[in-house]
Design a protein around this motif. Structure first.
Motif, short mmCIF file in Angstrom:
data_model
loop_
_atom_site.label_atom_id
_atom_site.label_comp_id
_atom_site.label_asym_id
_atom_site.label_seq_id
_atom_site.Cartn_x
_atom_site.Cartn_y
_atom_site.Cartn_z
N GLY A 1 0.81 -1.19 0.00
CA GLY A 1 0.00 0.00 0.00
C GLY A 1 0.86 1.27 0.00
O GLY A 1 2.02 1.24 -0.37
N GLU A 2 0.21 2.33 0.38
CA GLU A 2 0.97 3.57 0.49
C GLU A 2 1.36 3.74 1.96
O GLU A 2 0.50 3.98 2.80
N PRO A 3 2.66 3.63 2.28
CA PRO A 3 3.07 3.63 3.69
C PRO A 3 2.64 4.89 4.44
O PRO A 3 2.37 4.84 5.63
N LEU A 4 2.55 6.03 3.71
CA LEU A 4 2.19 7.27 4.41
C LEU A 4 0.69 7.36 4.73
O LEU A 4 0.24 8.31 5.36
N MET A 5 -0.07 6.34 4.31
CA MET A 5 -1.48 6.27 4.73
C MET A 5 -1.58 5.72 6.17
O MET A 5 -2.62 5.79 6.79
N ARG A 6 -0.49 5.15 6.68
CA ARG A 6 -0.50 4.65 8.06
C ARG A 6 -0.24 5.84 8.99
O ARG A 6 0.76 6.56 8.83
N LYS A 7 -1.15 5.98 9.95
CA LYS A 7 -1.08 7.13 10.85
C LYS A 7 0.23 7.13 11.64
O LYS A 7 0.69 6.07 12.08
N ASP A 8 0.82 8.30 11.84
CA ASP A 8 2.00 8.46 12.69
C ASP A 8 3.23 7.68 12.22
O ASP A 8 4.02 7.22 13.05
N LEU A 9 3.39 7.53 10.92
CA LEU A 9 4.52 6.72 10.45
C LEU A 9 5.88 7.18 11.00
O LEU A 9 6.73 6.34 11.31
N PRO A 10 6.12 8.51 11.15
CA PRO A 10 7.41 8.92 11.70
C PRO A 10 7.70 8.29 13.07
O PRO A 10 8.86 8.00 13.40
N THR A 11 6.64 8.03 13.84
CA THR A 11 6.86 7.38 15.15
C THR A 11 7.46 5.98 14.95
O THR A 11 8.38 5.58 15.67
N LEU A 12 6.94 5.26 13.96
CA LEU A 12 7.50 3.92 13.70
C LEU A 12 8.95 4.03 13.25
O LEU A 12 9.82 3.25 13.68
N VAL A 13 9.23 5.01 12.37
CA VAL A 13 10.61 5.18 11.88
C VAL A 13 11.54 5.41 13.07
O VAL A 13 12.63 4.83 13.16
N LYS A 14 11.09 6.22 13.99
CA LYS A 14 11.91 6.53 15.17
C LYS A 14 12.17 5.25 15.98
O LYS A 14 13.30 4.99 16.43
#
Ligand code: SAM
Ligand code: SF4
Ligand code: SF4
Length: 335
Positions: free
Chosen positions: A74-87
């Motif tokens: 899918g489109e990863p930026l459709m997942r809410k708060d993705l920067p939190t996961l990256v962190k």
């Protein structure tokens, strides 16, 4: 720290799909007539949580020695708060490189936060510079400019950038040279991807594939190129550079020149299934055991066992008549 499959291939690269949803309906991936208003996407409790994803990534790291993670969808930026996961992922000891594949449309909103969270690189998909053609391909009336703005935002945030173009015969093969010229000038590596028979929804035919040889020949006529060595073993794109320069392009020729013999990628779907091949029809559930309180050691053992039994080489075995039914969809597994 390495685990090899039955064909001697190590597990080196983990690709994590964080959602099966997308704001585009590219006809080769999520055709709108199949992924319509009634299509049942995964429910929230079926998705791996950020904690579960991070725990699994750390176990993969420990078990196999992976250093690279790619987020996709899918489109990863459709997942809410993705920067939190990256962190959370970037805090795993030994993870040196976190990348993401995206359609670029939401990058103006998120590029800075992603970079601050520890994302290193983005691969942005764009198949043409022709607005009308692009709107037809993405099925959602999104203009080329929206993606170009996403590319600019990624650049301003200081993210590494590559561009992916899926080439389909008779659809956008006339865009090969204009795309090559445009991104050469912009200073971004463009990678041409042969159209693949992933999933069961896109009605793929071998005839629709625009082969690597012809891509090279088209570019060569206008801007001569020469092959260069891979950056590392198992790199999927064959690299070329414009003669007497350091400006390069890549070609991912999964159909006409398969690279299964060096394939070292594991794919984790949004609902926690492990797939050992892009064309797999079956994934191995990791979410169930995790939610049933399996220990890290038990999960590591499970992952090693799955990889140890792997002998996939779909693209090397593919023929015009290959019709494996019920392959996993691209939007599910993430490309
Ligand atoms: N939504 C994101 C995007 O489009 O970049 C990430 C997921 S998408 C499934 C990952 C990559 O797979 C994209 O570059 C897309 O163009 C490519 N792709 C999708 N379907 C394909 C197909 N049938 N053949 C070749 N590449 C495909
Ligand atoms: Fe969405 Fe990417 Fe698939 Fe296009 S290729 S439908 S943007 S997941
Ligand atoms: Fe890897 Fe499967 Fe693709 Fe071969 S077909 S390169 S094994 S993902």
């Amino acid at each position: 720290m390495s685990i090899n499959d039955r064909l001697g291939r190590p597990l080196r690269d983990l690709r994590i799909s964080v959602t099966d949803r997308c704001n585009f309906r590219c006809h080769y991936c999520m055709p709108a007539d199949i992924f319509g208003p009634d299509y049942e996407f995964l429910k929230k409790n079926m998705l791996l949580s950020f904690e579960e994803i991070t725990r699994l990534a750390a176990i993969f790291r420990k078990t196999s020695g992976i250093r690279k993670i790619r987020l996709t969808g899918g489109e990863p930026l459709m997942r809410k708060d993705l920067p939190t996961l990256v962190k959370m992922l970037s805090s795993i000891d030994g993870i040196e490189d976190i990348a993401m594949t995206t359609n670029g449309s939401l990058l103006p909103k998120y590029a800075r936060a992603l970079k601050d969270a520890g994302l290193h690189r983005v691969t942005i998909s764009l198949d043409t510079l022709d607005d009308e053609r692009f709107k037809k391909i993405n099925g959602r009336d999104v203009s080329v400019n929206t993606v170009l703005k996403g590319i600019d935002a990624a650049e301003e945030a200081g993210l590494g950038i590559k561009i992916n173009m899926v080439v389909q015969k008779g659809v956008n093969d006339s865009d090969i040279v204009p795309m090559a010229k445009f991104f050469r000038e912009k200073g971004h590596v463009l990678r041409f991807i042969e159209y693949m028979d992933v999933g069961n929804s896109n009605g793929w035919k071998l005839d629709d594939v625009f082969p690597k040889k012809e891509i090279i020949s088209q570019i060569n006529k206008v801007m001569p190129i020469e092959p260069i060595d891979p950056n590392y073993k198992g790199e999927v794109a064959t690299r070329y550079r414009y003669k007497r320069t350091n400006e390069e392009i890549g070609i991912i020729s999964s159909v006409t020149d398969a690279f299964c013999s060096t394939c070292n990628r594991a794919r984790l779907s949004a609902e926690g299934k492990l797939y050992t091949c892009l064309f797999a029809s079956k994934g191995y559930d990791l979410r169930g055991p995790m939610r049933n309180e399996a220990t890290d050691e038990e999960m590591a053992h499970l992952i090693s066992n799955i990889w140890g039994k792997r002998q996939d080489r779909y693209s090397e075995e593919r023929t015009e008549h290959t019709k494996r039914s019920s392959k996993i969809e691209m939007s599910h597994i993430g490309g």
